[in-house]
Design a protein around this motif. Sequence first.
Motif, PDB file in Angstrom:
ATOM      1  N   GLN A 148       0.810  -1.227   0.000  1.00 34.89           N
ATOM      2  CA  GLN A 148       0.000   0.000   0.000  1.00 34.89           C
ATOM      3  C   GLN A 148       0.839   1.270   0.000  1.00 34.89           C
ATOM      4  O   GLN A 148       0.300   2.363  -0.175  1.00 34.89           O
ATOM      5  CB  GLN A 148      -0.897   0.014   1.238  1.00 34.89           C
ATOM      6  N   THR A 164       3.312   4.368  -0.822  1.00 29.11           N
ATOM      7  CA  THR A 164       3.548   5.223  -1.995  1.00 29.11           C
ATOM      8  C   THR A 164       5.002   5.080  -2.446  1.00 29.11           C
ATOM      9  O   THR A 164       5.915   5.037  -1.624  1.00 29.11           O
ATOM     10  CB  THR A 164       3.277   6.692  -1.605  1.00 29.11           C
ATOM     11  N   GLY A 195       4.791   4.743   6.663  1.00 32.07           N
ATOM     12  CA  GLY A 195       5.347   6.085   6.704  1.00 32.07           C
ATOM     13  C   GLY A 195       6.024   6.564   5.428  1.00 32.07           C
ATOM     14  O   GLY A 195       6.768   7.541   5.465  1.00 32.07           O
ATOM     15  N   ASP A 199       4.934   8.232   2.836  1.00 35.52           N
ATOM     16  CA  ASP A 199       4.614   9.641   2.546  1.00 35.52           C
ATOM     17  C   ASP A 199       5.135  10.554   3.648  1.00 35.52           C
ATOM     18  O   ASP A 199       5.684  11.625   3.374  1.00 35.52           O
ATOM     19  CB  ASP A 199       3.092   9.808   2.410  1.00 35.52           C
ATOM     20  N   VAL A 241      -0.765   9.238  12.335  1.00 36.48           N
ATOM     21  CA  VAL A 241      -1.733   8.480  13.143  1.00 36.48           C
ATOM     22  C   VAL A 241      -1.940   7.158  12.426  1.00 36.48           C
ATOM     23  O   VAL A 241      -2.174   7.139  11.216  1.00 36.48           O
ATOM     24  CB  VAL A 241      -3.087   9.202  13.263  1.00 36.48           C
ATOM     25  N   PHE A 290      -2.770  15.069   5.189  1.00 36.30           N
ATOM     26  CA  PHE A 290      -2.667  14.101   4.099  1.00 36.30           C
ATOM     27  C   PHE A 290      -3.375  12.830   4.549  1.00 36.30           C
ATOM     28  O   PHE A 290      -3.221  12.416   5.704  1.00 36.30           O
ATOM     29  CB  PHE A 290      -1.191  13.795   3.796  1.00 36.30           C
TER      30      PHE A 290
HETATM   31  C1  SAM Z   1      -2.834   2.962   2.345  1.00 34.11           C
HETATM   32  S1  SAM Z   1      -2.126   2.802   3.904  1.00 34.11           S
HETATM   33  C2  SAM Z   1      -1.091   4.208   4.055  1.00 34.11           C
HETATM   34  C3  SAM Z   1       0.202   4.057   3.340  1.00 34.11           C
HETATM   35  C4  SAM Z   1       1.123   5.241   3.480  1.00 34.11           C
HETATM   36  N1  SAM Z   1       0.614   6.420   2.848  1.00 34.11           N
HETATM   37  C5  SAM Z   1       2.482   4.917   2.899  1.00 34.11           C
HETATM   38  O1  SAM Z   1       2.761   5.324   1.751  1.00 34.11           O
HETATM   39  O2  SAM Z   1       3.250   4.218   3.550  1.00 34.11           O
HETATM   40  C6  SAM Z   1      -3.475   3.183   4.954  1.00 34.11           C
HETATM   41  C7  SAM Z   1      -3.208   2.972   6.419  1.00 34.11           C
HETATM   42  O3  SAM Z   1      -4.297   3.542   7.133  1.00 34.11           O
HETATM   43  C8  SAM Z   1      -4.488   2.782   8.309  1.00 34.11           C
HETATM   44  N2  SAM Z   1      -5.866   3.084   8.766  1.00 34.11           N
HETATM   45  C9  SAM Z   1      -7.032   2.676   8.234  1.00 34.11           C
HETATM   46  N3  SAM Z   1      -8.071   3.207   8.896  1.00 34.11           N
HETATM   47  C10 SAM Z   1      -7.543   3.972   9.882  1.00 34.11           C
HETATM   48  C11 SAM Z   1      -8.080   4.783  10.889  1.00 34.11           C
HETATM   49  N4  SAM Z   1      -9.409   4.939  11.033  1.00 34.11           N
HETATM   50  N5  SAM Z   1      -7.242   5.412  11.722  1.00 34.11           N
HETATM   51  C12 SAM Z   1      -5.901   5.284  11.599  1.00 34.11           C
HETATM   52  N6  SAM Z   1      -5.319   4.528  10.664  1.00 34.11           N
HETATM   53  C13 SAM Z   1      -6.126   3.887   9.811  1.00 34.11           C
HETATM   54  C14 SAM Z   1      -4.258   1.357   7.875  1.00 34.11           C
HETATM   55  O4  SAM Z   1      -3.920   0.531   8.968  1.00 34.11           O
HETATM   56  C15 SAM Z   1      -3.123   1.523   6.856  1.00 34.11           C
HETATM   57  O5  SAM Z   1      -1.882   1.297   7.477  1.00 34.11           O
END
Ligand code: SAM
Length: 404
Positions: free
Chosen positions: A79, A81, A109, A111, A125, A167
């Motif tokens: 997942q 980026t 992390g 992004d 978060v 973001f």
């Molecule tokens: C698509 S990933 C993020 C990837 C990140 N942007 C990266 O490039 O590494 C989405 C993340 O959101 C977390 N997530 C989903 N719903 C959430 C919530 N309500 N609160 C906090 N984290 C949440 C998931 O556990 C997942 O790790």
Amino acid sequence: MDLEQFAALRTPEGSAALDAAARVAGGDPLTAAAALRSAGVPAGLAAAALTQAELRLRATGKFGPAARGMFLTRAGLEQATRGVVARRRAERLRAAGVATLADLGCGLGADALAAARAGIRVYGVEADPLTAAMAAANAEAAGLADLFTVEIGDATAFDVTRVDGVFCDPARRKAGTGRRIFDPSAYSPPWDFVTGLAERVPHTVVKVAPGLDHALIPAGAEAEWVSVDGDLVEAALWCGALAQVPRRATLLREKEGPVAGAEARAFPLTGSGDAEAPVGRPRRFLYDPDPAVVRAHLVAELAGDLDATLADPSIAYLYGDEARPTPFARCLEITDVLPFSLKRLRALLRERRVGRVEILKRGSALEPEKLRRDLKLAGGEAASLVLTRVAGAPTVLICRPVPA
Ligand SMILES: C[S@@+](CC[C@H](N)C(=O)[O-])C[C@H]1O[C@@H](n2cnc3c(N)ncnc32)[C@H](O)[C@@H]1O
């Protein structure tokens, strides 16, 4: 991996196991496990270290050499980026004056680290405790622990008044099964929360799947589609003060950077996303637009730049009288335009001794691999076949490449 195994990897013994695993990863897994055991690494620690080493190898394509020090989960890596995309986003946020940013659902992390490297203070978060712990470890490994901190929790409860930018890259895979979620209302955090952020924080960016329905783009937002070396990788919604144009396609060229290791070259194309390109007959040259241009609905803008036309209003191939150099489309020279007939096409390719074809298609239900078999090709020549429709009729274009 669980939190206990992760904690074991963070000890001096775990760190030595990771170093040993890095030396043997990428080959036969049984030999690698035996090598670690004979170096005295306990079985559980060896398995965890080898998994990390394999994931780090796989992550190099996404993050470059930085992957070597990162902690990863399989789902988190899938997942995450790509480095080049995250860096560009971070630079744009910084240029817009964002100094503090909440990354709501920060995952491992990728992004957040790019934003921190650009000098932005990032509050991550993350709901999943192991992913959050790894993100914090990744910040530490990158020397960015002062700029990127992570809290475990529900992103929807984060006090966004603490930051000047937000973001959100919502999870688009089902926890547990890893299956892709196509319906944004099933994203997590939920879509309503995500799109509502723009009303609360003037600088909001949301990463979304590139297949996003244009009808879901919030009013006033800029929707950007990004491709890397021709592969469509993501879309992003730039909201509030960050929106500059209605639609943008950004093409990044990583493989052919001017200098090895230099930042990718970027080619932006912008427009309204609702213009219509003129329609005519096929002409001498065919342009196959990059998928980011097609998904951003910017084919009409590209047609204007190239003085080109469509041959069918619903098919994104463009036709022009000249081969104009453009980063936004691949150009082919058309040698023949035929109403589709397998028999006729086979006879013509035989006559020309074509033994190798690449097959492109838009607006055709034909299966390229089946067609390739049915053509029973023989000979030393090569050609490109384009399966499409012209004024509604199934058509094949025989083409040859235009030298770059
Ligand atoms: C698509 S990933 C993020 C990837 C990140 N942007 C990266 O490039 O590494 C989405 C993340 O959101 C977390 N997530 C989903 N719903 C959430 C919530 N309500 N609160 C906090 N984290 C949440 C998931 O556990 C997942 O790790």
